[in-house]
Design an enzyme around this catalytic site. Structure first.
Site, PDB file in Angstrom:
ATOM      1  N   ASP A   1       0.893  -0.969  -0.108  1.00 47.16           N
ATOM      2  CA  ASP A   1       0.190  -0.096  -0.075  1.00 47.16           C
ATOM      3  C   ASP A   1       0.753   1.253  -0.031  1.00 47.16           C
ATOM      4  OD1 ASP A   1       1.031  -0.076   2.513  1.00 47.16           O
ATOM      5  OD2 ASP A   1      -1.083   0.298   3.669  1.00 47.16           O
ATOM      6  N   SER A   2       2.185   1.057   0.027  1.00 50.93           N
ATOM      7  CA  SER A   2       3.134   2.118  -0.248  1.00 50.93           C
ATOM      8  C   SER A   2       2.840   2.910  -1.769  1.00 50.93           C
ATOM      9  CB  SER A   2       4.681   1.643  -0.170  1.00 50.93           C
ATOM     10  OG  SER A   2       4.883   0.511  -0.753  1.00 50.93           O
TER      11      SER A   2
ATOM     12  N   LYS B   1      -1.088  -9.529   2.705  1.00 56.68           N
ATOM     13  CA  LYS B   1      -0.428  -9.209   3.894  1.00 56.68           C
ATOM     14  C   LYS B   1      -1.017  -7.877   4.673  1.00 56.68           C
ATOM     15  CE  LYS B   1       3.079  -5.640   4.004  1.00 56.68           C
ATOM     16  NZ  LYS B   1       2.506  -4.859   4.582  1.00 56.68           N
TER      17      LYS B   1
ATOM     18  N   GLU C   1      -1.207  -5.508   8.552  1.00 47.35           N
ATOM     19  CA  GLU C   1      -0.592  -4.760   9.624  1.00 47.35           C
ATOM     20  C   GLU C   1      -1.134  -5.127  11.017  1.00 47.35           C
ATOM     21  OE1 GLU C   1       0.351  -0.686   8.731  1.00 47.35           O
ATOM     22  OE2 GLU C   1       1.245  -1.138   6.861  1.00 47.35           O
TER      23      GLU C   1
ATOM     24  N   GLU D   1       9.248  -4.347  10.393  1.00 45.74           N
ATOM     25  CA  GLU D   1       9.766  -3.001   9.767  1.00 45.74           C
ATOM     26  C   GLU D   1      10.173  -2.206  10.963  1.00 45.74           C
ATOM     27  OE1 GLU D   1       7.122  -1.021   7.234  1.00 45.74           O
ATOM     28  OE2 GLU D   1       8.035   0.802   7.245  1.00 45.74           O
TER      29      GLU D   1
HETATM   30  O1  KIV Z   1       3.487  -1.051   1.714  1.00 44.90           O
HETATM   31  C1  KIV Z   1       4.853  -1.548   1.615  1.00 44.90           C
HETATM   32  O2  KIV Z   1       5.598  -1.368   0.699  1.00 44.90           O
HETATM   33  C2  KIV Z   1       5.169  -1.992   2.819  1.00 44.90           C
HETATM   34  C3  KIV Z   1       6.548  -2.753   2.875  1.00 44.90           C
HETATM   35  C4  KIV Z   1       7.320  -1.463   3.364  1.00 44.90           C
HETATM   36  C5  KIV Z   1       6.820  -3.874   3.646  1.00 44.90           C
HETATM   37  O3  KIV Z   1       4.363  -2.491   3.607  1.00 44.90           O
END
Ligand code: KIV
Length: 277
Positions: free
Chosen positions: A47-48, A116, A118, A185
């Protein structure tokens, strides 16, 4: 190249045999193809993308539809890598039913291999429910950007014994809940090493030291395509932004001066036809 698509069993085997796991983010077809051709084991549609692709200040505004759109493109560009779809903020916190539904969208609509999400111990029941519904889950602890405000900003986590022990417990609870892998992280390298030793599933570090079972970085940071800021844990392997800017300035100049297009970029009419128009 004769390669088989990476599976969870391959990743687990890498942990057990001490071979490092590689992960990079990708958000579109051409990038996914390059990352895949480089033989990277796992491709995270993070989500980056909210920050590096969409220009938001944080990952918080990213929607499920944004993620599905980008994940579909990445899946089209990937033959070998194991693709992870990152569940955006509020796609798994509202209810377990909603979390399962959204995790299912990543698999059914976008075609990726797992999701994934968090969070620590508090997310263990959500992880268990998604796994029980048949979707593999990679957990993400330490600095969790979606809730960075609650953590006091983008800071290293687990620097004192108490918060470090909480992270150890979170990692164990998430493994117990069925997560097959865990991203860690921005935590001290010693803590990264301790958690990695105590878990039987692979750990992937980003600013978590060299002793994790694997490493992940954001593609745009690695190739120098994100100029707003660079975290300490990033290693830039090439700085593309100045090179691209230079090329674009040259294009502008050549169009303005008439140097482009040249005869080699132009098409001729059939012989004898030009006179008729
Ligand atoms: O969103 C992302 O790119 C991430 C990574 C930084 C692990 O969660």
């Amino acid at each position: 190249m004769d390669r088989k698509k990476v599976t969870i069993a391959d990743l687990q085997k890498k942990k057990e045999t001490g071979q490092k796991i590689t992960m990079l983010t990708a958000y579109d077809y051409p990038t996914a193809s390059l990352v895949d051709q480089a033989g990277i084991d796992t491709i995270l549609v993070g989500d980056s993308l909210g920050m590096v692709m969409l220009g938001f200040e944080s990952t918080v505004p990213v929607t499920m539809d944004d993620m599905i759109h980008h994940t579909k493109a990445v899946v089209r560009g990937t033959k070998y890598g194991f693709v992870l779809g990152d569940m955006p903020f509020m796609s798994y916190q509202i209810s377990i039913a909603k979390a399962i539904e959204n995790a299912g969208r990543f698999i059914k609509e976008a075609g990726c291999d797992c999701v994934k999400l968090e969070g620590g111990t508090e997310m263990a029941p959500v992880v268990k429910a998604i796994v029980d519904a048949g979707v593999p889950v990679c957990a993400h602890i330490g600095l969790t950007p979606q809730t960075a405000t609650k953590l006091g900003g983008f800071k290293v986590q687990g620097k004192d014994a108490e918060s470090a022990m909480e992270l150890v417990q979170s990692a164990k609870d998430l493994e117990e809940a069925g997560a097959f892998m865990i991203v860690m992280e921005c935590i001290p390298d010693l803590l990264g090493e301790k958690i990695t030793r105590q878990l039987s599933i692979p750990t992937i570090g980003i600013g978590a030291g060299k002793d994790c079972d694997g490493q992940v970085l954001v593609y745009h940071d690695v190739v120098g395509l994100f100029e707003r800021f660079t975290p300490k844990f990033v290693k830039q392997y090439i700085n593309l932004s100045p090179k691209i800017r230079e090329a674009l300035i040259q294009y502008k100049e050549e169009v303005e001066t008439g140097a482009f297009p040249g005869p080699e970029h132009s098409f001729a009419m059939k012989k004898g036809e030009a006179e008729k128009i």
